[in-house]
Design a protein around this motif. Structure first.
Motif, PDB file in Angstrom:
ATOM      1  N   TYR A 116       0.832  -1.198   0.000  1.00 43.55           N
ATOM      2  CA  TYR A 116       0.000   0.000   0.000  1.00 43.55           C
ATOM      3  C   TYR A 116       0.867   1.248   0.000  1.00 43.55           C
ATOM      4  CZ  TYR A 116      -3.631  -3.349   1.049  1.00 43.55           C
ATOM      5  OH  TYR A 116      -4.479  -4.413   0.992  1.00 43.55           O
ATOM      6  N   PHE A 119      -2.137   5.666   3.432  1.00 43.12           N
ATOM      7  CA  PHE A 119      -3.125   5.257   4.415  1.00 43.12           C
ATOM      8  C   PHE A 119      -3.723   6.476   5.095  1.00 43.12           C
ATOM      9  CE2 PHE A 119       0.382   5.494   7.405  1.00 43.12           C
ATOM     10  CZ  PHE A 119      -0.203   5.798   8.626  1.00 43.12           C
ATOM     11  N   LYS A 139     -11.316  -6.176   2.307  1.00 43.64           N
ATOM     12  CA  LYS A 139     -10.341  -5.935   1.237  1.00 43.64           C
ATOM     13  C   LYS A 139     -11.041  -5.881  -0.117  1.00 43.64           C
ATOM     14  CE  LYS A 139      -5.841  -7.749  -0.283  1.00 43.64           C
ATOM     15  NZ  LYS A 139      -5.674  -6.717  -1.219  1.00 43.64           N
ATOM     16  N   THR A 140     -10.628  -4.896  -0.926  1.00 47.34           N
ATOM     17  CA  THR A 140     -11.016  -4.830  -2.330  1.00 47.34           C
ATOM     18  C   THR A 140      -9.738  -5.010  -3.145  1.00 47.34           C
ATOM     19  OG1 THR A 140     -10.708  -2.434  -2.591  1.00 47.34           O
ATOM     20  CG2 THR A 140     -12.868  -3.176  -1.774  1.00 47.34           C
ATOM     21  N   ASN A 142      -7.710  -2.870  -4.542  1.00 45.50           N
ATOM     22  CA  ASN A 142      -6.595  -1.971  -4.217  1.00 45.50           C
ATOM     23  C   ASN A 142      -6.771  -1.231  -2.886  1.00 45.50           C
ATOM     24  OD1 ASN A 142      -8.649  -0.308  -5.058  1.00 45.50           O
ATOM     25  ND2 ASN A 142      -7.339   1.045  -6.246  1.00 45.50           N
ATOM     26  N   LYS A 143      -7.717  -1.691  -2.057  1.00 46.15           N
ATOM     27  CA  LYS A 143      -7.949  -1.028  -0.772  1.00 46.15           C
ATOM     28  C   LYS A 143      -8.128  -2.063   0.336  1.00 46.15           C
ATOM     29  CE  LYS A 143     -10.319   2.935  -2.792  1.00 46.15           C
ATOM     30  NZ  LYS A 143     -11.545   3.755  -2.791  1.00 46.15           N
ATOM     31  N   PHE A 145      -9.789  -1.791   4.131  1.00 52.76           N
ATOM     32  CA  PHE A 145     -10.466  -1.028   5.170  1.00 52.76           C
ATOM     33  C   PHE A 145     -10.314  -1.789   6.482  1.00 52.76           C
ATOM     34  CE2 PHE A 145     -12.590   0.046   1.241  1.00 52.76           C
ATOM     35  CZ  PHE A 145     -12.833   1.406   1.343  1.00 52.76           C
ATOM     36  N   LEU A 163      -7.874   3.240   6.316  1.00 55.77           N
ATOM     37  CA  LEU A 163      -7.925   2.873   4.911  1.00 55.77           C
ATOM     38  C   LEU A 163      -6.505   2.825   4.369  1.00 55.77           C
ATOM     39  CD1 LEU A 163      -9.189   2.412   2.094  1.00 55.77           C
ATOM     40  CD2 LEU A 163      -9.489   4.903   1.940  1.00 55.77           C
ATOM     41  N   GLU A 165      -4.414   2.078   0.912  1.00 52.54           N
ATOM     42  CA  GLU A 165      -4.760   2.132  -0.508  1.00 52.54           C
ATOM     43  C   GLU A 165      -3.516   2.036  -1.379  1.00 52.54           C
ATOM     44  OE1 GLU A 165      -7.866   4.939  -3.016  1.00 52.54           O
ATOM     45  OE2 GLU A 165      -7.118   5.609  -1.083  1.00 52.54           O
ATOM     46  N   GLN A 166      -3.641   1.283  -2.463  1.00 52.22           N
ATOM     47  CA  GLN A 166      -2.575   1.207  -3.453  1.00 52.22           C
ATOM     48  C   GLN A 166      -2.919   2.186  -4.569  1.00 52.22           C
ATOM     49  OE1 GLN A 166       0.431  -0.417  -3.445  1.00 52.22           O
ATOM     50  NE2 GLN A 166       0.721   0.923  -5.172  1.00 52.22           N
TER      51      GLN A 166
END
Length: 168
Positions: A116, A119, A139-140, A142-143, A145, A163, A165-166
């Protein structure tokens, strides 16, 4: 650090880290609230307190919204990553868990191959000594939570949302 705004109940500041060649390698924004130590509620920043700060222009960067939006994620989609108990070494002079500890706790539950690049943390309520905290993640692509919650008589109360995040 460099403050750029002092308002009635909050101050805003940027954090900037430079490498040995004076090139910016990390930057951040944070919002601070003055608390009344007796009531632990927000207190007004007096004109005298505000005047004691020298403010700069805000750092040129993308400023994220203040809140981390999770309203479209069903809370049952969050998976328990683990539990931790707040220890004495995590407590600050306000007698609650130091804000940096929420990020440290979450990092302990990140997959080892995480990459990531950004954040964010939204603090809601402080944890105190001996609180048993539940760490839940969603998880999604690229994220990631993370909710840090405390069990109460009426269910789990979210103390902090993070959060990771990539960014491309």
């Amino acid at each position: 650090t460099r403050p750029y705004s002092i308002k009635v109940f909050e101050g805003q500041r940027n954090f900037i880290v430079y490498d040995k060649d004076n090139k910016v390698i990390i930057y951040a924004n944070s919002i601070w609230t003055l608390l009344d130590k007796k009531t632990m509620r927000p207190a007004r920043i007096t004109p005298e307190q505000a005047a004691s700060y020298t403010t700069d222009a805000p750092y040129e960067m993308e400023y994220a919204p203040r809140r981390i939006d999770i309203k479209d994620i069903d809370e049952n989609s969050f998976i328990k990553a683990g539990e931790v108990c707040v220890t004495k070494n995590q407590i600050d002079f306000n007698q609650h868990m130091n804000n940096s500890q929420y990020a440290t706790i979450t990092c302990n539950f990140l997959p080892s191959d995480s990459t990531y690049s950004q954040f964010r943390i939204e603090y809601k309520k402080p944890a105190v000594l001996n609180d048993k905290l539940l760490v839940k993640q969603y998880k999604t692509e690229n994220k990631l939570f993370t909710l840090i919650q405390k069990e109460t008589a009426t269910g789990n109360e979210t103390l902090c949302t993070l959060l990771f995040e990539q960014l491309s």
